[in-house]
Design an enzyme around this catalytic site. Structure first.
Site, PDB file in Angstrom:
ATOM      1  N   ARG A 226       0.853  -1.182   0.000  1.00 42.78           N
ATOM      2  CA  ARG A 226       0.000   0.000   0.000  1.00 42.78           C
ATOM      3  C   ARG A 226       0.888   1.231   0.000  1.00 42.78           C
ATOM      4  NH1 ARG A 226      -3.533  -2.653  -1.721  1.00 42.78           N
ATOM      5  NH2 ARG A 226      -5.516  -3.192  -0.773  1.00 42.78           N
ATOM      6  N   HIS A 274      -1.633   0.824  -9.666  1.00 36.75           N
ATOM      7  CA  HIS A 274      -2.255  -0.175  -8.785  1.00 36.75           C
ATOM      8  C   HIS A 274      -2.789  -1.380  -9.578  1.00 36.75           C
ATOM      9  CE1 HIS A 274      -4.193  -0.573  -4.561  1.00 36.75           C
ATOM     10  NE2 HIS A 274      -4.046  -1.770  -5.116  1.00 36.75           N
TER      11      HIS A 274
HETATM   12  P1  NDP Z   1      -1.727 -11.896   4.256  1.00 41.06           P
HETATM   13  O1  NDP Z   1      -2.548 -11.472   5.408  1.00 41.06           O
HETATM   14  O2  NDP Z   1      -1.918 -13.262   3.690  1.00 41.06           O
HETATM   15  O3  NDP Z   1      -0.167 -11.763   4.617  1.00 41.06           O
HETATM   16  C1  NDP Z   1       0.330 -10.675   5.330  1.00 41.06           C
HETATM   17  C2  NDP Z   1       1.783 -10.953   5.707  1.00 41.06           C
HETATM   18  O4  NDP Z   1       2.330  -9.786   6.300  1.00 41.06           O
HETATM   19  C3  NDP Z   1       1.917 -12.064   6.732  1.00 41.06           C
HETATM   20  O5  NDP Z   1       3.044 -12.871   6.456  1.00 41.06           O
HETATM   21  C4  NDP Z   1       2.130 -11.304   8.040  1.00 41.06           C
HETATM   22  O6  NDP Z   1       2.876 -11.999   9.020  1.00 41.06           O
HETATM   23  C5  NDP Z   1       2.920 -10.118   7.549  1.00 41.06           C
HETATM   24  N1  NDP Z   1       2.819  -9.006   8.509  1.00 41.06           N
HETATM   25  C6  NDP Z   1       1.715  -8.334   8.907  1.00 41.06           C
HETATM   26  N2  NDP Z   1       2.030  -7.405   9.822  1.00 41.06           N
HETATM   27  C7  NDP Z   1       3.379  -7.493   9.992  1.00 41.06           C
HETATM   28  C8  NDP Z   1       4.305  -6.812  10.816  1.00 41.06           C
HETATM   29  N3  NDP Z   1       3.931  -5.846  11.661  1.00 41.06           N
HETATM   30  N4  NDP Z   1       5.594  -7.174  10.745  1.00 41.06           N
HETATM   31  C9  NDP Z   1       6.013  -8.147   9.924  1.00 41.06           C
HETATM   32  N5  NDP Z   1       5.180  -8.852   9.113  1.00 41.06           N
HETATM   33  C10 NDP Z   1       3.879  -8.517   9.163  1.00 41.06           C
HETATM   34  O7  NDP Z   1      -1.961 -10.797   3.119  1.00 41.06           O
HETATM   35  P2  NDP Z   1      -1.814 -10.992   1.539  1.00 41.06           P
HETATM   36  O8  NDP Z   1      -0.493 -11.615   1.283  1.00 41.06           O
HETATM   37  O9  NDP Z   1      -3.009 -11.623   0.962  1.00 41.06           O
HETATM   38  O10 NDP Z   1      -1.839  -9.475   1.048  1.00 41.06           O
HETATM   39  C11 NDP Z   1      -0.842  -8.565   1.471  1.00 41.06           C
HETATM   40  C12 NDP Z   1      -1.174  -7.180   0.972  1.00 41.06           C
HETATM   41  O11 NDP Z   1      -0.923  -7.066  -0.419  1.00 41.06           O
HETATM   42  C13 NDP Z   1      -2.626  -6.753   1.087  1.00 41.06           C
HETATM   43  O12 NDP Z   1      -2.963  -6.400   2.400  1.00 41.06           O
HETATM   44  C14 NDP Z   1      -2.678  -5.572   0.151  1.00 41.06           C
HETATM   45  O13 NDP Z   1      -2.321  -4.398   0.834  1.00 41.06           O
HETATM   46  C15 NDP Z   1      -1.604  -5.905  -0.876  1.00 41.06           C
HETATM   47  N6  NDP Z   1      -2.189  -6.166  -2.192  1.00 41.06           N
HETATM   48  C16 NDP Z   1      -1.878  -5.303  -3.213  1.00 41.06           C
HETATM   49  C17 NDP Z   1      -2.380  -5.508  -4.476  1.00 41.06           C
HETATM   50  C18 NDP Z   1      -1.933  -4.659  -5.617  1.00 41.06           C
HETATM   51  O14 NDP Z   1      -2.429  -4.824  -6.741  1.00 41.06           O
HETATM   52  N7  NDP Z   1      -1.005  -3.752  -5.442  1.00 41.06           N
HETATM   53  C19 NDP Z   1      -3.303  -6.624  -4.761  1.00 41.06           C
HETATM   54  C20 NDP Z   1      -3.535  -7.484  -3.627  1.00 41.06           C
HETATM   55  C21 NDP Z   1      -2.988  -7.242  -2.394  1.00 41.06           C
HETATM   56  P3  NDP Z   1       2.314 -13.330   9.736  1.00 41.06           P
HETATM   57  O15 NDP Z   1       2.303 -14.360   8.629  1.00 41.06           O
HETATM   58  O16 NDP Z   1       3.269 -13.627  10.783  1.00 41.06           O
HETATM   59  O17 NDP Z   1       0.908 -12.972  10.180  1.00 41.06           O
END
Ligand code: NDP
Length: 311
Positions: A226, A274
């Site tokens: 984001r 995006h």
């Molecule tokens: P998930 O919830 O599956 O994965 C999120 C990951 O981030 C997890 O591994 C989580 O750790 C990690 N995480 C969250 N908070 C922290 C933190 N404070 N410190 C370290 N690691 C952290 O989400 P997705 O993979 O499905 O999606 C990720 C993001 O991608 C979406 O939220 C969205 O913003 C973005 N996105 C962008 C798109 C685009 O076209 N540009 C399209 C789709 C998504 P843990 O596994 O330990 O919980």
């Protein structure tokens, strides 16, 4: 038993008719409305929904977020606490993310920006380091549905890959780091930093001057998480100083990116609107139907958003 009633809503992206067509193909026995024509729906499929949708559909059993990221829906605070928010998981997006990130890695590693500039000058000059063919180390922040897949695909392509997440992960061929205590170590060995994090209170502004200064000089940034993960002024300063060699950016604090934003014209930056991973209607609808059917059978579904942590 009466037929399930589904309301479909989207702000900003014109996908509602296509979603309804696809759902009707998959489940002709369900009833469909497009917002604002819905009262008494059982499930809502939404993108940035208004509060009014939930006020007149207070009996909803679930609100399905038509995308992977839930920062928008959570920040709008329109979904009452008693209605679970369920997000899409992968649904055809992780492969697109892997393509996007791999493109950025190769763009940087194979000097494509330099060759593009040289072509405009009709200049024939090679920059490949034949003596010491070193490949950049790719560091992926976030190892969830998107980041986990991206890390595996880039590793399969032969790059050394490291990943960083909140909890400890074990991903084959990926050196995994976790938590704040290991963030600095993760960064110090990362030449291409890829952001696949969700936007939460803990990750907002995470791509800042301190983070960028921990990377080896001449690193490359790929942000498809984001826009608010980045402090744009810090990214521009790092580009200016050479700490960052370049960036591939898909998401921005303000979208569409304002015409006068300096990132548009920076020679070392690629801006995309995006599109790193768009939600494919067929995969998304198949997953939505499966989730609704599970909920109707009283079974647990994955992808339920934990509002206390923001993803
Ligand atoms: P998930 O919830 O599956 O994965 C999120 C990951 O981030 C997890 O591994 C989580 O750790 C990690 N995480 C969250 N908070 C922290 C933190 N404070 N410190 C370290 N690691 C952290 O989400 P997705 O993979 O499905 O999606 C990720 C993001 O991608 C979406 O939220 C969205 O913003 C973005 N996105 C962008 C798109 C685009 O076209 N540009 C399209 C789709 C998504 P843990 O596994 O330990 O919980």
């Amino acid at each position: 038993m009466s037929a399930l009633r589904i309301v479909v809503q989207s702000t900003g992206i014109d996908v509602v008719p296509a979603i309804i067509d696809e759902l009707r193909r998959l489940k002709p026995e369900w009833l469909y409305d497009s917002w604002p024509n819905a009262i008494g729906a059982d499930y809502a499929i939404v993108w940035k929904p208004p509060r009014a949708l939930f006020e007149i559909n207070a009996q909803l059993k679930g609100s399905i977020n038509y995308g992977a990221g839930v920062d928008a829906i959570l920040s709008m605070a329109s979904v009452p606490a008693h209605i679970p928010i369920i997000r899409l998981e992968d649904a055809g997006m992780a492969q697109q993310m892997a393509e996007y990130a791999l493109y950025g890695v190769i763009h940087h590693h194979r000097h494509m920006r330099v060759y593009g500039a040289q072509q405009r000058e009709r200049m024939w000059q090679q920059h490949e380091d034949r003596a010491n063919l070193q490949r950049p180390v790719v560091g992926v922040m976030g190892l969830g549905e998107m980041g986990g897949h991206v890390a595996k695909k880039i590793a399969a392509f032969g790059y050394a890959v490291r990943g960083w997440s909140k909890s400890r992960h074990d991903v084959s061929n990926v050196r995994c780091f976790s938590g704040e205590s290991e963030f600095d170590r993760f960064l110090r060995g990362t030449n291409v930093l890829v952001c696949m994090l969700p936007l939460t209170e803990s990750t907002r502004g995470i791509i800042n001057a301190k983070t960028l200064s921990a990377l080896p000089r001449g690193a490359f940034l790929i942000n498809a998480g984001r826009g608010a993960h980045m402090i744009e002024a810090d990214v521009l300063a790092a580009l200016q100083s050479g700490q960052l060699d370049g960036a591939l950016l898909d998401v921005f604090d303000a979208e569409p990116l304002p015409k006068d934003n300096a990132l548009w014209t920076h020679p070392n930056v690629i801006v995309t609107p995006h599109i790193a991973a768009t939600t494919p209607i067929r995969d998304a609808c198949a997953q939505i139907v499966e989730k609704i059917e599970r909920m109707e059978r009283g079974e647990a579904v994955s992808g339920v958003v934990d509002r206390s942590i923001g993803y």
